[in-house]
Design a protein around this motif. Structure first.
Motif, mmCIF file in Angstrom:
data_model
loop_
_atom_site.group_PDB
_atom_site.id
_atom_site.type_symbol
_atom_site.label_atom_id
_atom_site.label_comp_id
_atom_site.label_asym_id
_atom_site.label_seq_id
_atom_site.Cartn_x
_atom_site.Cartn_y
_atom_site.Cartn_z
ATOM 1 N N UNK A 43 0.832 -1.207 0.000
ATOM 2 C CA UNK A 43 0.000 0.000 0.000
ATOM 3 C C UNK A 43 0.869 1.262 0.000
ATOM 4 N N UNK A 44 1.916 1.278 0.832
ATOM 5 C CA UNK A 44 2.796 2.445 0.910
ATOM 6 C C UNK A 44 3.479 2.696 -0.431
ATOM 7 N N UNK A 45 4.028 1.627 -1.031
ATOM 8 C CA UNK A 45 4.749 1.788 -2.290
ATOM 9 C C UNK A 45 3.803 2.196 -3.412
ATOM 10 N N UNK A 46 2.605 1.596 -3.462
ATOM 11 C CA UNK A 46 1.642 1.936 -4.504
ATOM 12 C C UNK A 46 1.231 3.399 -4.420
ATOM 13 N N UNK A 47 0.909 3.860 -3.197
ATOM 14 C CA UNK A 47 0.523 5.261 -3.024
ATOM 15 C C UNK A 47 1.685 6.190 -3.374
ATOM 16 N N UNK A 48 2.904 5.798 -3.012
ATOM 17 C CA UNK A 48 4.087 6.609 -3.307
ATOM 18 C C UNK A 48 4.295 6.738 -4.819
ATOM 19 N N UNK A 49 4.173 5.629 -5.529
ATOM 20 C CA UNK A 49 4.365 5.654 -6.982
ATOM 21 C C UNK A 49 3.286 6.504 -7.651
ATOM 22 N N UNK A 50 2.051 6.375 -7.209
ATOM 23 C CA UNK A 50 0.973 7.164 -7.802
ATOM 24 C C UNK A 50 1.216 8.657 -7.609
ATOM 25 N N UNK A 51 1.710 9.033 -6.446
ATOM 26 C CA UNK A 51 1.990 10.454 -6.208
ATOM 27 C C UNK A 51 3.176 10.933 -7.024
ATOM 28 N N UNK A 52 4.145 10.026 -7.283
ATOM 29 C CA UNK A 52 5.295 10.409 -8.103
ATOM 30 C C UNK A 52 4.908 10.725 -9.535
ATOM 31 N N UNK A 106 -8.325 2.547 -3.611
ATOM 32 C CA UNK A 106 -7.299 1.765 -2.918
ATOM 33 C C UNK A 106 -7.416 1.914 -1.406
ATOM 34 N N UNK A 107 -7.632 3.141 -0.939
ATOM 35 C CA UNK A 107 -7.768 3.390 0.499
ATOM 36 C C UNK A 107 -9.002 2.710 1.066
#
Length: 314
Positions: A43-52, A106-107
């Motif tokens: 979840x952390x990595x997915x959200x991080x990539x989406x924000x990138x 996702x959330x």
């Protein structure tokens, strides 16, 4: 000119050295050893990539614009009357909206899927461990095994653990970062947290809610063991000569202490955890004297209650 060249060389050197410097860093959240921790890492990595997807283009375009339209570039076009571009507006609004929708879905999904009170599906039945935060230490009670420990917890791998969490003092927070999910420990509250360790090892645990002068020493070790190793650990705990009950042992144990050592109790009262809960559910928290006698908020013990009744009768 020499100063500018020096600064550029220093910047390039730092940029090249950054991966090497970061290679020495580690994060328990990004190196999980259990199912819940792995799902949280995803979840952390997915959200991080989406924000990138938004952050990286903005940074790159900012640098490119600053370079292209610098004062010393005579080839840059100058359009003082430019005011609007439909294509730019569509890109600027559409991409962030899509990312927000994806993050919202996702959330919503993970908030329900990673509910700390939701039992974990596994081949083995869940084992219960009762965790009580004290000043400034952790008490772990094993109702099935009839033992208890201070500042040490053990569990068999690949078996879900149901932590029942409460506090015998002020609010704290129970957290084993490698296994994932923290949850607050509050006096009179019976919280549930399901975790599972899928790899053998020793992991750090602690409180993540400041609770006073001894907070820094309120840490413990969590041992994930094989079934045989866990049984050996239980047998070792049972060799301790100490016993624990709400009336005998617990009042002294609940006294504030700093950097408490690991301690084993081979015999524990079945009602200890419930007694701790109920001591805070009488409308006002009840304090224990060293002799195990309950005292209300106004200092009335058993004799005090009789005196109050006598005054009422008069």
């Amino acid at each position: 000119m020499r100063k500018k060249s020096y600064l550029r060389a220093l910047g390039a050197l730092l940029l090249l050295a950054l991966p090497l410097l970061l290679s020495g860093c580690s994060s328990a959240l990004l190196d999980p050893k259990g199912q819940i921790g792995e799902e949280q890492r995803t979840l952390i990595i997915t959200a991080f990539v989406l924000m990138l997807i938004v952050v990286i283009p903005v940074i790159v375009m900012t640098l490119l614009f600053a370079y292209r339209y610098r004062r010393g570039n005579p080839e840059a076009s100058y359009k003082p009357n430019w005011a609007h571009s439909t294509a730019i507006e569509v890109v600027v609004w559409f991409i962030p909206c899509v990312i927000i929708v994806v993050l919202a879905i996702l959330t919503w999904h993970t908030s329900h899927d990673l509910d700390p009170m939701k039992p974990i599906e596994a081949d083995a039945d869940a084992m219960e461990i009762q965790a009580v935060s004290l000043d400034w230490k952790w008490l772990f009670i094993y109702p099935e095994q009839g033992v208890a420990t201070i500042n040490e917890v053990a569990m068999p791998v690949d078996r879900p653990i149901r932590f029942r969490i409460s506090s015998g003092s002020v609010m704290n927070a129970f957290f084993i970062p490698t296994l994932g999910t923290q949850i607050y420990a509050m006096a009179g509250m019976d919280s549930n947290l399901y975790l599972i360790a899928n790899q053998e090892g020793t992991y750090d645990g602690r409180s993540t809610n400041y609770s006073g002068a001894g907070f820094s020493g309120m840490t413990f070790q969590a041992h994930a063991l094989s079934e045989e190793g866990f049984q050996d650990w239980v047998d070792e705990v049972k060799t301790s000569p100490d016993s624990l009950s709400y009336e005998d042992g617990y009042p002294a144990l609940a006294e504030p202490s700093r950097n408490a050592p690991v301690q084993y109790f081979s015999n524990v009262s079945d009602a200890l955890y419930n007694n701790i809960l109920e001591s805070f559910r009488g409308g006002e928290p009840q304090e224990l004297g060293l002799g195990g006698e309950k005292h209300g908020a106004h200092g009335h013990g058993a004799h005090g209650k009789e005196s109050v009744n006598a005054e009422a009768a008069e």
